[in-house]
Design an enzyme around this catalytic site. Structure first.
Site, PDB file in Angstrom:
ATOM      1  N   ASP A   1      -1.437  17.309  -0.152  1.00 22.08           N
ATOM      2  CA  ASP A   1      -1.611  15.970   0.415  1.00 22.08           C
ATOM      3  C   ASP A   1      -2.524  15.237  -0.580  1.00 22.08           C
ATOM      4  O   ASP A   1      -3.499  15.810  -1.072  1.00 22.08           O
ATOM      5  CB  ASP A   1      -2.303  16.090   1.784  1.00 22.08           C
ATOM      6  CG  ASP A   1      -2.387  14.765   2.513  1.00 22.08           C
ATOM      7  OD1 ASP A   1      -1.823  14.670   3.606  1.00 22.08           O
ATOM      8  OD2 ASP A   1      -3.052  13.837   1.997  1.00 22.08           O
ATOM      9  N   SER A   2      -2.226  13.975  -0.866  1.00 19.40           N
ATOM     10  CA  SER A   2      -2.985  13.309  -1.928  1.00 19.40           C
ATOM     11  C   SER A   2      -4.446  13.068  -1.561  1.00 19.40           C
ATOM     12  O   SER A   2      -5.246  12.705  -2.420  1.00 19.40           O
ATOM     13  CB  SER A   2      -2.306  12.014  -2.355  1.00 19.40           C
ATOM     14  OG  SER A   2      -2.540  10.984  -1.430  1.00 19.40           O
ATOM     15  N   SER A   3      -4.825  13.289  -0.313  1.00 12.13           N
ATOM     16  CA  SER A   3      -6.250  13.212   0.041  1.00 12.13           C
ATOM     17  C   SER A   3      -7.026  14.314  -0.685  1.00 12.13           C
ATOM     18  O   SER A   3      -8.251  14.238  -0.795  1.00 12.13           O
ATOM     19  CB  SER A   3      -6.443  13.384   1.549  1.00 12.13           C
ATOM     20  OG  SER A   3      -5.749  12.373   2.224  1.00 12.13           O
TER      21      SER A   3
ATOM     22  N   ASP B   1      -1.619   7.886  -0.181  1.00  8.53           N
ATOM     23  CA  ASP B   1      -3.019   7.597   0.179  1.00  8.53           C
ATOM     24  C   ASP B   1      -3.915   7.355  -1.030  1.00  8.53           C
ATOM     25  O   ASP B   1      -4.751   6.452  -1.013  1.00  8.53           O
ATOM     26  CB  ASP B   1      -3.594   8.742   1.031  1.00  8.53           C
ATOM     27  CG  ASP B   1      -2.975   8.787   2.420  1.00  8.53           C
ATOM     28  OD1 ASP B   1      -2.291   7.818   2.795  1.00  8.53           O
ATOM     29  OD2 ASP B   1      -3.164   9.798   3.122  1.00  8.53           O
TER      30      ASP B   1
ATOM     31  N   THR C   1       3.757  12.695   1.477  1.00  8.05           N
ATOM     32  CA  THR C   1       4.724  12.563   2.570  1.00  8.05           C
ATOM     33  C   THR C   1       6.163  12.731   2.101  1.00  8.05           C
ATOM     34  O   THR C   1       7.006  13.267   2.818  1.00  8.05           O
ATOM     35  CB  THR C   1       4.568  11.167   3.229  1.00  8.05           C
ATOM     36  OG1 THR C   1       3.286  11.121   3.838  1.00  8.05           O
ATOM     37  CG2 THR C   1       5.620  10.919   4.294  1.00  8.05           C
TER      38      THR C   1
ATOM     39  N   GLN D   1     -15.300  -7.540  -2.629  1.00  3.96           N
ATOM     40  CA  GLN D   1     -14.612  -6.991  -1.449  1.00  3.96           C
ATOM     41  C   GLN D   1     -13.334  -7.763  -1.151  1.00  3.96           C
ATOM     42  O   GLN D   1     -12.504  -7.304  -0.363  1.00  3.96           O
ATOM     43  CB  GLN D   1     -15.541  -7.043  -0.237  1.00  3.96           C
ATOM     44  CG  GLN D   1     -16.713  -6.082  -0.365  1.00  3.96           C
ATOM     45  CD  GLN D   1     -17.692  -6.191   0.786  1.00  3.96           C
ATOM     46  OE1 GLN D   1     -17.357  -6.683   1.865  1.00  3.96           O
ATOM     47  NE2 GLN D   1     -18.901  -5.721   0.574  1.00  3.96           N
ATOM     48  N   CYS D   2     -13.167  -8.957  -1.767  1.00  5.81           N
ATOM     49  CA  CYS D   2     -11.930  -9.731  -1.547  1.00  5.81           C
ATOM     50  C   CYS D   2     -10.775  -9.080  -2.293  1.00  5.81           C
ATOM     51  O   CYS D   2     -10.950  -8.561  -3.388  1.00  5.81           O
ATOM     52  CB  CYS D   2     -12.074 -11.146  -2.103  1.00  5.81           C
ATOM     53  SG  CYS D   2     -13.306 -12.125  -1.285  1.00  5.81           S
TER      54      CYS D   2
HETATM   55  N1  ASP Z   1      -1.181  11.788   3.483  1.00  3.73           N
HETATM   56  C1  ASP Z   1      -0.078  11.491   2.600  1.00  3.73           C
HETATM   57  C2  ASP Z   1      -0.560  11.655   1.159  1.00  3.73           C
HETATM   58  O1  ASP Z   1      -1.125  10.742   0.617  1.00  3.73           O
HETATM   59  C3  ASP Z   1       0.447  10.134   2.854  1.00  3.73           C
HETATM   60  C4  ASP Z   1       1.646   9.736   2.020  1.00  3.73           C
HETATM   61  O2  ASP Z   1       2.131  10.398   1.147  1.00  3.73           O
HETATM   62  O3  ASP Z   1       2.136   8.639   2.281  1.00  3.73           O
HETATM   63  O4  ASP Z   1      -0.399  12.696   0.608  1.00  3.73           O
END
Ligand code: ASP
Length: 355
Positions: free
Chosen positions: A72-74, A105, A28, A291-292
């Site tokens: 995008d880091s996804s 992300d 982002t 999971q905590c």
């Molecule tokens: N979708 C974006 C990413 O992780 C979100 C971010 O940067 O905050 O690349």
């Protein structure tokens, strides 16, 4: 993966205060709204530079290496982490510190992965990013970037102050493999529930020395192999046998992060016990992670975790899931003997767990 180099013209004197390599991967921080497509897309680094003219006031030598195209880091994968590790290795002697601009992300996964790949790190590698793109009026990118650069540049007695992989975000400097993204709307996007922050930025940047990792004694050793024959199995009340069975029989599977309840507890129904035992018998490593967000796995405290301990499930202590799955990929990539793999998975490698 292609990279391009951008030089920044700063006010650096002949003998600059510090030299920093910025690696821009995307996220982002550098995104802009694509009018045609009607969504945010990553932009090249020149755009960031136009928006933070303050960078030119630094008495640092700044160089930028940018992923081409930024992502995008996804879309981050193991090759992205290996590429980042190699870039740091290739430039290690020439820079005092490194700032990695990255999407939020998957930032905690990447920071964890880099912490394992960079053994004996003695210089700062600071991940940062933003919740609002740098071109927007209320962006948080400017503050994050400027403070991350200052942290990466800070030295004490000629040595880097923070010789580890970190995440700097909003006001907090966190150990990278302890961080977790907890917010997608507000600016305080990262937390580290099981380890104190290393520094807090306000009027000054206050460092908490005793929590920062000591300097490494050996030379930097970079690892290039990670094995992604791994999975995360999150338990929930009512989980069915076919779900667990199919996951544990994925062809080639070598390691599983088992997300359990509370202090590491799991149902005691016979089919689950049998499936987990069978997986361990087939040589699959199982790492128990809670999971905590806070607290730790303590296998054996309850009946519902004692059987996991007895069958050879490895206790993950207070590790986060992000740090656990990347640790599994890293340790499996080392190709060690099974008993040693088990021991190394249980060890504290880079400050990711408290034993
Ligand atoms: N979708 C974006 C990413 O992780 C979100 C971010 O940067 O905050 O690349």
């Amino acid at each position: 993966m292609k990279v391009v180099k951008v030089e920044i013209d700063t006010a650096a004197p002949a003998d600059p205060e510090a030299s920093i390599l910025i690696i821009y991967t995307g996220g982002t921080i550098g995104m802009a709204f694509d009018e045609k497509a009607k969504h945010l897309v990553p932009f090249n680094f020149n755009m960031i530079l136009d928006k933070v003219p303050e960078l030119q006031q630094f008495k640092y030598l700044l160089t930028v290496i940018s992923l081409d195209p930024p992502i995008d880091s996804s879309n981050v994968t193991i090759p992205t982490w290996v590429m980042l590790a190699r870039l740091i290795e290739d430039n290690y002697e020439h820079y005092d510190g490194f700032v990695i601009l990255h999407g939020t992300d998957t930032m905690a996964y990447s920071a964890s992965a880099l912490s394992y790949l960079l053994e004996n790190l003695n210089k700062p590698v600071i991940f940062t990013g933003a919740q609002v793109p740098i071109g927007r009026v209320r962006t948080d990118a400017r503050e994050n970037l400027i403070t991350a650069l200052q942290i990466a540049a800070t030295k004490t007695d000629g040595h880097s102050l923070v010789p580890e992989v970190c995440i700097f975000f909003h006001t907090l400097l966190l150990r990278g493999n302890r961080g977790k993204k907890v917010e997608s709307s507000h600016f305080n996007a990262f937390k580290s529930e099981n380890y104190p922050f290393l520094a807090k930025a306000g009027v000054n940047i206050d460092y908490y020395w005793s929590y920062i990792r000591p300097h490494a004694t050996g030379p930097l050793k970079v690892h290039y192999h990670m094995d992604n024959n791994v999975a995360i199995l999150k338990l929930f009340p009512g989980i069915t046998k076919p779900v667990v069975e199919s996951l544990l029989h994925v062809p080639g599977l070598k390691g599983v992060v088992l997300e359990t309840f509370g202090a590491g507890n799991a149902p005691t129904n016979p089919w689950l016990i049998a499936l987990l035992q069978d997986a361990i018998n087939r040589g699959i490593f199982i790492l128990n992670v809670s999971q905590c967000d806070e607290g730790r796995v303590d296998q054996g405290r309850y009946e519902t975790s004692k059987y996991l301990l007895n069958m050879g499930v490895i206790g993950g202590a207070d590790i986060t899931s992000d740090a656990a799955i990347t640790k599994m990929m890293y340790v499996l990539g080392l190709n060690l003997e099974p008993e040693l793999t088990k021991q190394v998975l249980a060890m504290d490698l880079r400050g990711e767990i408290t034993i």
